[in-house]
Design a protein around this motif. Structure first.
Motif, short mmCIF file in Angstrom:
data_model
loop_
_atom_site.label_atom_id
_atom_site.label_comp_id
_atom_site.label_asym_id
_atom_site.label_seq_id
_atom_site.Cartn_x
_atom_site.Cartn_y
_atom_site.Cartn_z
N SER A 1 0.80 -1.22 0.00
CA SER A 1 0.00 0.00 0.00
C SER A 1 0.84 1.27 0.00
O SER A 1 0.30 2.35 -0.23
CB SER A 1 -0.90 0.03 1.22
OG SER A 1 -1.56 -1.18 1.37
N VAL B 1 6.63 7.75 -1.06
CA VAL B 1 6.48 7.84 0.39
C VAL B 1 7.60 7.06 1.07
O VAL B 1 8.27 7.55 1.99
CB VAL B 1 5.10 7.31 0.82
CG1 VAL B 1 5.00 7.21 2.33
CG2 VAL B 1 4.00 8.20 0.28
N VAL C 1 -2.82 5.49 -6.21
CA VAL C 1 -1.36 5.66 -6.16
C VAL C 1 -0.86 6.34 -7.43
O VAL C 1 -0.01 7.23 -7.38
CB VAL C 1 -0.66 4.29 -6.00
CG1 VAL C 1 0.84 4.43 -6.12
CG2 VAL C 1 -1.02 3.68 -4.67
N ALA D 1 -1.47 10.06 -7.35
CA ALA D 1 -0.55 10.73 -6.44
C ALA D 1 0.85 10.80 -7.04
O ALA D 1 1.53 11.82 -6.94
CB ALA D 1 -0.52 10.00 -5.10
N ILE E 1 4.75 13.87 5.74
CA ILE E 1 4.38 12.55 6.27
C ILE E 1 2.86 12.41 6.40
O ILE E 1 2.30 11.36 6.07
CB ILE E 1 5.05 12.32 7.65
CG1 ILE E 1 6.56 12.52 7.56
CG2 ILE E 1 4.71 10.95 8.22
CD1 ILE E 1 7.33 11.44 6.87
N SER F 1 0.95 11.68 3.33
CA SER F 1 1.39 10.34 2.89
C SER F 1 0.66 9.26 3.67
O SER F 1 0.30 8.21 3.11
CB SER F 1 2.89 10.15 3.10
OG SER F 1 3.60 11.16 2.45
N LEU G 1 -2.86 8.96 2.38
CA LEU G 1 -2.82 8.25 1.10
C LEU G 1 -2.63 6.75 1.31
O LEU G 1 -3.37 5.92 0.76
CB LEU G 1 -1.66 8.83 0.28
CG LEU G 1 -1.31 8.17 -1.05
CD1 LEU G 1 -2.45 8.35 -2.03
CD2 LEU G 1 -0.04 8.77 -1.62
N SER G 2 -1.65 6.39 2.17
CA SER G 2 -1.35 4.97 2.36
C SER G 2 -2.49 4.23 3.02
O SER G 2 -2.78 3.08 2.67
CB SER G 2 -0.08 4.82 3.19
OG SER G 2 0.96 5.55 2.62
N VAL H 1 -5.18 3.60 0.41
CA VAL H 1 -4.77 2.52 -0.49
C VAL H 1 -4.86 1.19 0.24
O VAL H 1 -5.38 0.20 -0.29
CB VAL H 1 -3.33 2.77 -1.00
CG1 VAL H 1 -2.84 1.60 -1.81
CG2 VAL H 1 -3.29 4.03 -1.83
N LEU H 2 -4.38 1.16 1.50
CA LEU H 2 -4.39 -0.07 2.28
C LEU H 2 -5.80 -0.62 2.44
O LEU H 2 -6.02 -1.83 2.33
CB LEU H 2 -3.75 0.17 3.65
CG LEU H 2 -3.69 -1.03 4.59
CD1 LEU H 2 -2.78 -2.11 4.01
CD2 LEU H 2 -3.19 -0.63 5.97
N ILE I 1 -6.79 -2.29 -0.76
CA ILE I 1 -5.99 -3.52 -0.96
C ILE I 1 -6.51 -4.63 -0.05
O ILE I 1 -6.65 -5.78 -0.46
CB ILE I 1 -4.50 -3.25 -0.66
CG1 ILE I 1 -3.93 -2.23 -1.64
CG2 ILE I 1 -3.71 -4.55 -0.63
CD1 ILE I 1 -3.10 -2.78 -2.74
#
Lengths: 309, 316
Positions: free
Chosen positions: A141, A146, B246, B249, B284, B287, B290-291, B294-295, B298
């Motif tokens: 992810s 990043v 992703v 971004a 950070i 980020s 965003l992560s 996405v996670l 997923i």
């Protein structure tokens, strides 16, 4: 075997023509003046516009333009960068750096990915397996930029273990941190692929036969299970290469590694359209060749591919 | 010739006392019939990962639809005097270089990421299903042509293709153009998966039965083959939503994505690069947003794969 190689080479031709045509089409069949559009909000000097028009033969009919562009590629002429340097010359300097970085990254992800995948697969459902499933989901992810920034901040700035920028002529140990960052992109995929493949192979009849013959676990795991589990991992290398190229563009840009990726990164950032087109073309061509090589390697490794129709 | 055939009778039927009735295995007739989907649902609802990812996605959707519920600070109201200040004084996460509220910008950037993800996914799913279904079901030259076409699009890494498209279309950069640039090169993976699944399904007995009853080819494809081969497409589509977010971004980070006036996590991360040493949270925090987004997609894709693919379920 020869038939398979011939068929695979023949298949590569329409794809090669198609991809180059597609890139060319995307750029020069757009409405408006494509040359001006390539420079975004910048106004390049008229000499540059003239040079680009001449380079892409824009006074000719579209299909002739494309064929001339293609002929240039086959003669190793990938065009001229914004500053007037031939792209092939830039490639000669930058490509070895990127190759070093990519090999380092592939080594890291393969060694760690396969080891962890093997252990997870052999102890399916254990604590190690469960925790790495979570870790791999998180790694998948995280976008590469990043990871790059966090690594740069933690290991470069706070801990001071690595230099944050690499720069030209840097020793190879400076490439370790960018290589680790690049390796994280596919590391998780390799862990999962190896794990799934090890579980699959572990349940096959020949593994049971080997065990009932009285072979030790020490011999069954590397010889019977691991070797047969690696085939999908090798095929993944081909896909991985595409991921690596995009990743290298971002990673080399952030860590200032003087490779092909950074050249593309800077061309993108500065809005130098023609350089971007040349480098993307080169990267796609490299990608196609690597894919072809991996497919051929695949046939060597797996007899089922060789003999299948 | 059996001896008890009579010439005036078309078919011989054995007298009832010659076929003894035996108790057959009892069938639970009143139980609900199960299929792939009810099985999958039964499997999925037992998994904590499903509930965590669904809750996160629900939260993300609510934030994207109603950002004003979560912050009263205007993300575009920036005061240079507050540049790079830490949290406190009515600001949860502090201010960035321009003196804009980081938290508020993260909240308002959600809808951008989510819209790009959804538009790309719609595009990828439609193109992938259309080409994949035609290639798999009709085979022959249709398959040959469409598969080679897919190979060509597949051979250009889609972020690189989007970089080229967006450099040419830099004047028209918007959520729509960027989604188009990503989606137009991302569909072959879906098409390949569906094609392979249709090749497996199209020889099933129910397809032959439908043909025998006289159902047209197109109707067989739509009513019988597609619904039975859509499961892997759902898995790959969920994951492609994450990849699209992703990709947006990354493109914004490279400066060929959305115009800087559009609020997007990628743009904020890109602009925060210079402050990595002095004020790392400006980089950070978006980020992390965003992560996490996405996670969650997923994870949902992962749960769907485990539930819909018996092989993946066995490996759990």
């Amino acid at each position: 075997m020869a038939g398979y190689i011939a068929r695979r080479l023949l298949q590569a031709i329409p794809v090669l023509l198609g991809t180059t045509f597609l890139i060319y089409f995307m750029v020069f069949a757009m409405p408006g003046d494509p040359v001006v559009a390539l420079f975004g909000d910048k106004t390049p000097p008229p000499q540059v516009l003239e040079a680009v028009r001449e380079r892409y033969n824009l006074d000719q009919p579209f299909i002739v333009q494309y064929l001339l562009f293609l002929a240039g590629i086959f003669q190793g002429d990938f065009g001229v960068s914004f500053s007037g340097q031939p792209v092939s010359e830039i490639l000669a300097v930058t490509f070895p750096v990127t190759l070093q970085l990519a090999i380092l990254a592939v080594l890291i992800e393969m060694v760690f990915g396969i080891t962890i995948g093997l252990v997870s697969g052999l102890r399916k459902g254990g604590i190690f397996d469960a925790s790495f499933l979570v870790v791999s989901l998180i790694l998948i992810s995280l976008p590469v930029f990043v990871v790059a920034f966090v690594a740069q901040f933690v290991f470069g700035i706070q801990l001071g273990w690595f230099r944050t920028t690499v720069g030209p002529g840097a020793p190879i140990q400076d490439l370790i941190l960018p290589a680790i960052v690049l390796a994280t992109i596919s590391f998780a995929q390799i862990v999962r692929l190896t794990r799934a493949s090890v579980i699959d192979t572990g349940g096959q009849d020949f593994v049971r036969t080997a065990a009932s013959k009285g072979l030790s676990r020490r011999r069954i795991v590397p010889v019977h299970i691991l070797r047969n589990s690696l085939i999908p991992v090798v095929t993944y290398l081909a896909v991985d290469f595409g991921v690596l190229m995009v990743g290298a563009t971002v990673t080399e840009g952030i860590f200032n590694v003087p490779g092909v990726g950074r050249t593309l990164y800077q061309a993108i950032i500065r809005g130098e359209g023609p350089t971007v087109v040349s480098f993307v073309t080169v990267m796609v061509l490299i990608y196609l060749v690597i894919n072809l090589l991996v497919d051929l390697l695949y046939a060597v490794l797996d007899p089922r591919i060789r003999y299948a129709k | 010739m059996p001896s008890n055939t009579r010439s005036n009778q078309a078919h011989y039927v054995a007298p009832i006392d010659e076929t003894p009735l035996v108790a057959i295995d009892s069938v639970k007739a009143d139980g609900k019939p199960t299929n792939l989907w009810t099985d999958a649902w039964r499997d999925v609802r037992k998994r904590p990962m499903f509930w965590i990812s669904s809750a996160l996605i629900l939260l993300i959707v609510i934030v994207a639809l109603f950002p004003a519920l979560f912050t009263s600070v205007d993300p575009r109201y920036c005061q240079l005097s507050l540049s790079n200040q830490g949290p406190g004084d009515g600001s949860v996460l502090g201010y960035n270089r321009q003196g804009c509220d980081i938290y508020s910008r993260i909240i308002y950037g959600t809808s951008t990421s989510l819209s790009v993800g959804l538009i790309v996914t719609f595009l990828v799913a439609s193109l992938g299903i259309f080409f994949g279904a035609l290639a798999g079901f009709y085979g022959g030259w249709v398959d040959a042509v469409l598969s080679r076409l897919g190979d060509i699009f597949f051979s250009i890494p889609y972020i690189l293709a989007a970089v080229v498209i967006m450099s040419v279309l830099s004047q028209y950069a918007s959520v729509w153009t960027i989604s188009l640039a990503i989606g137009i090169f991302a569909w072959p993976a879906t098409a390949r998966v569906l094609r392979a699944e249709i090749l497996r399904v199209k020889n099933a007995d129910f397809v032959m039965a439908a043909t025998a009853v006289g159902v047209t080819r197109l109707r067989i494809l739509i009513r019988h083959v597609l619904p039975n081969s859509i499961a892997p497409v759902i898995v790959i589509t969920t994951i492609s939503l994450a990849s699209a977010i992703v990709a947006e971004a990354t493109l914004s980070f490279l400066g060929v994505g959305l115009p800087s006036s559009t609020m997007s996590w990628g743009n904020d991360i890109s602009q925060a690069q210079v402050d990595l040493r002095t004020n790392p949270q400006t980089l950070i925090l978006p980020s992390i947003a965003l992560s996490v987004t996405v996670l969650s997609f997923i994870m949902l894709g992962e749960v769907a794969r485990d539930a819909l693919d018996p092989k993946a379920r066995a490996q759990r």
